[in-house]
Write a protein that holds these residues in place. Structure first.
Motif, PDB file in Angstrom:
ATOM      1  N   GLY A 106      85.995  98.833 112.026  1.00 47.31           N
ATOM      2  CA  GLY A 106      85.945 100.258 111.720  1.00 47.31           C
ATOM      3  C   GLY A 106      87.151 101.005 112.266  1.00 47.31           C
ATOM      4  N   ASP A 292      81.587  99.470 108.110  1.00 43.81           N
ATOM      5  CA  ASP A 292      82.017  99.482 109.512  1.00 43.81           C
ATOM      6  C   ASP A 292      82.310 100.905 109.988  1.00 43.81           C
ATOM      7  N   ASP A 293      82.828 101.747 109.089  1.00 38.70           N
ATOM      8  CA  ASP A 293      83.103 103.122 109.516  1.00 38.70           C
ATOM      9  C   ASP A 293      81.798 103.885 109.789  1.00 38.70           C
TER      10      ASP A 293
END
Ligand code: HEM
Length: 484
Positions: A106, A292-293
């Motif tokens: 991320g 992931d972010d």
């Protein structure tokens, strides 16, 4: 063959240059740094206390060993500003490799083009215009209602209540979900916390990184923890990567809020625009990066806001005069009205309390980088490849910059201070994208808590017990509450 030789020769010379530079610095001998590092690894000392002691003894530009790496510690604002605003200071250090289980790839760990692109997408979505739309969600009675059962009762720990509230707001503002099944919430939060602790242990005890040797019960637990958090993120995400299948499909009892455009819906719209317009197809955010972010926002929002709000509430409970002064400002500004951004931003004393708490207790206590090119400082040139650490905690308590640094005095922020001696949200190319979100969310919680309850605790500032993993945490926030 010649090529391989040339590459290795290059690497060798860089390493040599690096080591020569580190050894030339004033400061503790490498041997005593190693002893300090072992004391931290054996937990006789806290890392941030150890770094604080080294800086007090040797000043700016000294060295510390953390795990397997030697860091150059910068405490002079002019020096770390040059590093953090330079493209050669944009890469995270090796320390963040151990954060992979929590953050994946991320934005917080990413570097280079991938980081630049995602920051370009996220940054505008976190400006005041967008965040203002979330105020109605920040401002909910749930925050105070869950505390009712403790009114006039014995002391209790406030932190789990704040964590529960933050979890709900994370869901609604990032992915537009309300009413998640509460049975999972505690388990997810507990597992995320375990992952944070584990990542930190691997930083200071590098032998734990050898998973294949230490495939112990703890390792298995960490794999389960990582999968639980990943599954949760997958289940709440508006977009699901094709090649990931949740281990358990949790059919959460959730309602999607229609009237709101949550952060990650806006994010995805911008990704789609880039896909349509970009001629270079590698200029893209993959579905895995997208997931992931969201995971990074979960980690950032949940941990920093829970801890920072807990620190503020404890400071107010210890300093009841400050609490009363702030309550007066709240009553004059809002009385019992619904909260709006304009009035929130007009509250000067609230902002001073917020700033002073994050000065004494910066919830991100250290930041670090690995340089991708030389950076020239006033007194020397930091060589490419070296590791740099900026100890926010120590800078915020340095008597050279702060009068009575160990006391809680919000009024000190009524006058100006050196811009770079106060950096709870970092500085430069990788500063915190969530700072406006953090302030507006925390300010709304505090306004609502203070206009309904009075908070009292025993003990003073010296009794405050903190721990560090990647985040600076309060061990507990014991207090009693009374109705106003
Ligand atoms: C009191 C609350 C918070 C504090 C003290 C804080 C502090 C920080 C600091 C010091 C950094 C810079 C790290 C570095 O330079 O290596 C950072 C980065 C970041 N923060 Fe925060 N943060 C807070 C809340 C939040 C919130 C609420 C969000 C999300 C809504 C957030 C998202 C991020 C992200 C995505 C980055 C990485 C930015 C990048 O690398 O480009 N933070 N934060």
């Amino acid at each position: 063959m010649t090529f391989i030789f040339e590459v290795n020769k290059n690497k060798f010379y860089k390493l040599k240059k690096n080591l020569e530079f580190i050894i030339s610095l004033p400061g503790a001998s490498i041997f005593s740094s190693l002893v300090d590092s072992l004391q931290v690894a054996c937990n006789y000392k806290e890392l941030i206390d150890c770094i604080d002691a080294v800086i007090k003894k040797y000043g700016n530009l000294t060295r510390v060993i953390v795990g397997t790496d030697i860091f150059i510690v910068l405490t002079k604002p002019e020096d770390y500003k040059l590093v953090l605003t330079n493209v050669n200071g944009n890469y995270k250090s090796s320390v963040t490799q151990t954060w992979e289980a929590i953050l994946g790839d991320g934005i917080i760990r990413a570097s280079g083009v991938s980081h630049k692109l995602r920051r370009k997408i996220i940054h505008p979505l976190m400006n005041i215009k967008y965040i203002s739309e979330y105020i109605t969600f920040f401002d909910s009675n749930f925050c105070t209602d869950i505390l009712e059962k403790n009114v006039d009762g014995p002391m209790f720990d406030l932190k789990p209540y704040i964590a529960q509230y933050v979890f709900n707001i994370f869901l609604v503002t990032t992915v537009g979900i309300q009413g998640i099944a509460h049975k999972d919430e505690r388990d997810i939060l507990h597992k995320q916390k375990e992952l944070f602790k584990d990542a930190y242990s691997k930083v200071i005890k590098p032998w734990l990184r050898l998973n294949w040797i230490f495939f112990t019960k703890n390792r298995k637990q960490m794999c389960i923890a990582q999968n639980t958090v990943l599954d949760f993120i997958y289940n709440i995400s508006p977009r699901k990567p094709g090649n990931y299948t949740a281990l358990q499909y949790n059919n959460y009892n959730m309602t999607i809020i229609q009237e709101l455009k949550p952060i990650f819906y806006n994010y995805y719209d911008r990704v789609e625009q880039i896909r349509v317009n970009a001629s270079n197809k590698s200029y893209d955010v993959s579905d895995e990066n997208f997931l992931d972010d969201i995971r990074n926002f979960f980690a950032a929002i949940q941990n920093t806001i829970t801890e920072a709000t807990s620190f503020i509430m404890l400071m107010l409970a210890i300093h009841t005069d400050v609490q009363e002064k702030l309550r007066q400002e709240i009553l004059v500004t809002f009385n019992n009205d619904k909260i709006d951004v304009q009035r929130l931003l007009s509250m000067r004393y609230l902002y001073m309390v917020f700033q002073e708490t994050l000065r004494l207790f910066p919830v991100v206590p250290l930041i670090s980088r690995q340089l991708t090119g030389d950076i020239k400082l006033e007194s020397c040139t930091l060589p490419e490849g070296c590791y740099v650490m900026i100890p926010i905690f120590a800078i915020h308590r340095n008597p050279m910059y702060w009068y009575k640094p160990l006391e809680f005095i919000p009024e000190r922020f009524s006058s100006t201070h050196h811009r770079y001696t106060y950096i709870p949200f970092g500085v430069g190319l990788r500063d915190c994208v969530g700072q406006k979100y953090a302030f507006l969310f925390m300010a709304t919680i505090i306004v609502n808590l203070l206009r309904r309850f009075r908070f009292v605790t025993v003990g003073n500032l010296n009794d405050v017990k903190t721990t560090t993993d990647i985040v600076l945490r309060l061990q507990h926030v014991k207090m009693s509450i009374f109705r106003i």
